[in-house]
Write an enzyme that holds these catalytic residues in place. Sequence first.
Site, mmCIF file in Angstrom:
data_model
loop_
_atom_site.group_PDB
_atom_site.id
_atom_site.type_symbol
_atom_site.label_atom_id
_atom_site.label_comp_id
_atom_site.label_asym_id
_atom_site.label_seq_id
_atom_site.Cartn_x
_atom_site.Cartn_y
_atom_site.Cartn_z
ATOM 1 N N HIS A 103 0.613 5.337 1.093
ATOM 2 C CA HIS A 103 -0.127 6.353 1.831
ATOM 3 C C HIS A 103 -0.142 7.636 0.997
ATOM 4 O O HIS A 103 0.912 8.079 0.520
ATOM 5 C CB HIS A 103 0.569 6.686 3.156
ATOM 6 C CG HIS A 103 0.666 5.541 4.114
ATOM 7 N ND1 HIS A 103 -0.119 5.446 5.248
ATOM 8 C CD2 HIS A 103 1.458 4.441 4.134
ATOM 9 C CE1 HIS A 103 0.196 4.352 5.919
ATOM 10 N NE2 HIS A 103 1.153 3.721 5.261
ATOM 11 N N HIS B 2 0.838 -1.204 0.000
ATOM 12 C CA HIS B 2 0.000 0.000 0.000
ATOM 13 C C HIS B 2 0.864 1.243 0.000
ATOM 14 O O HIS B 2 1.985 1.245 0.526
ATOM 15 C CB HIS B 2 -0.951 0.024 1.199
ATOM 16 C CG HIS B 2 -0.276 -0.103 2.532
ATOM 17 N ND1 HIS B 2 0.134 -1.314 3.046
ATOM 18 C CD2 HIS B 2 0.067 0.822 3.455
ATOM 19 C CE1 HIS B 2 0.691 -1.127 4.216
ATOM 20 N NE2 HIS B 2 0.680 0.173 4.499
HETATM 21 P P1 5GP Z 1 1.807 0.693 7.407
HETATM 22 O O1 5GP Z 1 1.661 -0.788 7.227
HETATM 23 O O2 5GP Z 1 2.222 1.394 6.143
HETATM 24 O O3 5GP Z 1 2.664 1.056 8.571
HETATM 25 O O4 5GP Z 1 0.401 1.312 7.755
HETATM 26 C C1 5GP Z 1 -0.806 0.635 7.754
HETATM 27 C C2 5GP Z 1 -1.893 1.670 7.852
HETATM 28 O O5 5GP Z 1 -3.133 1.008 7.872
HETATM 29 C C3 5GP Z 1 -1.836 2.549 9.105
HETATM 30 O O6 5GP Z 1 -1.706 3.908 8.729
HETATM 31 C C4 5GP Z 1 -3.139 2.262 9.830
HETATM 32 O O7 5GP Z 1 -3.696 3.416 10.413
HETATM 33 C C5 5GP Z 1 -4.000 1.709 8.726
HETATM 34 N N1 5GP Z 1 -5.001 0.753 9.182
HETATM 35 C C6 5GP Z 1 -4.835 -0.225 10.112
HETATM 36 N N2 5GP Z 1 -5.969 -0.951 10.234
HETATM 37 C C7 5GP Z 1 -6.856 -0.422 9.353
HETATM 38 C C8 5GP Z 1 -8.208 -0.765 9.017
HETATM 39 O O8 5GP Z 1 -8.810 -1.691 9.548
HETATM 40 N N3 5GP Z 1 -8.803 0.019 8.077
HETATM 41 C C9 5GP Z 1 -8.158 1.052 7.455
HETATM 42 N N4 5GP Z 1 -8.855 1.735 6.533
HETATM 43 N N5 5GP Z 1 -6.887 1.389 7.750
HETATM 44 C C10 5GP Z 1 -6.249 0.655 8.683
#
Ligand code: 5GP
Length: 145
Positions: free
Chosen positions: A105, A103
């Site tokens: 951001h 993903h």
């Molecule tokens: P990363 O893996 O890049 O550190 O971030 C994962 C992102 O997913 C985080 O910014 C977190 O806030 C978001 N996130 C975690 N769980 C959920 C969820 O259930 N739904 C959504 N829409 N975002 C989520």
Amino acid sequence: MTTYDNDNIFAKILRGELPAHKVYEDDDILAFLDIFPLSEGHTLVIPKAPSRNLLDIDPDTLCTLMRGVQKVALGVKEALEADGIQIRQYNEAPAGQEVFHTHFHVIPVKEGQRPGPRPSDMAPQEQLAAVAGKIRAALGSGLNT
Ligand code: 5GP
């Protein structure tokens, strides 16, 4: 190298097993709001095909995803009247990755502001729904969620 887990949160969102405030979807990608936004309009863009991150994604899928990231970034910028956009992307836990489905951001930034810190509570659903509606309108995505 660890393998892809079909039960990660974003895979569940893709299968419709978990809800999300979707802002854009086509055959290859899905974009939806981050529930812990670093700024209003913080959006995640994911490929529909499974991969953990940049390190194992198929290069053609990555190119398609990046076209989507640009498209969504333009929509987010317009909808939130942002002055700039941050793109963040993490690969594996030591680098800060928490959800192991690729993903990007898309984080809108206004002049004089800095995104973050991460909120301790989820953003209110009504607030997310309103922001998602604005981004969908800017993208003309026709999604009805
Ligand atoms: P990363 O893996 O890049 O550190 O971030 C994962 C992102 O997913 C985080 O910014 C977190 O806030 C978001 N996130 C975690 N769980 C959920 C969820 O259930 N739904 C959504 N829409 N975002 C989520």
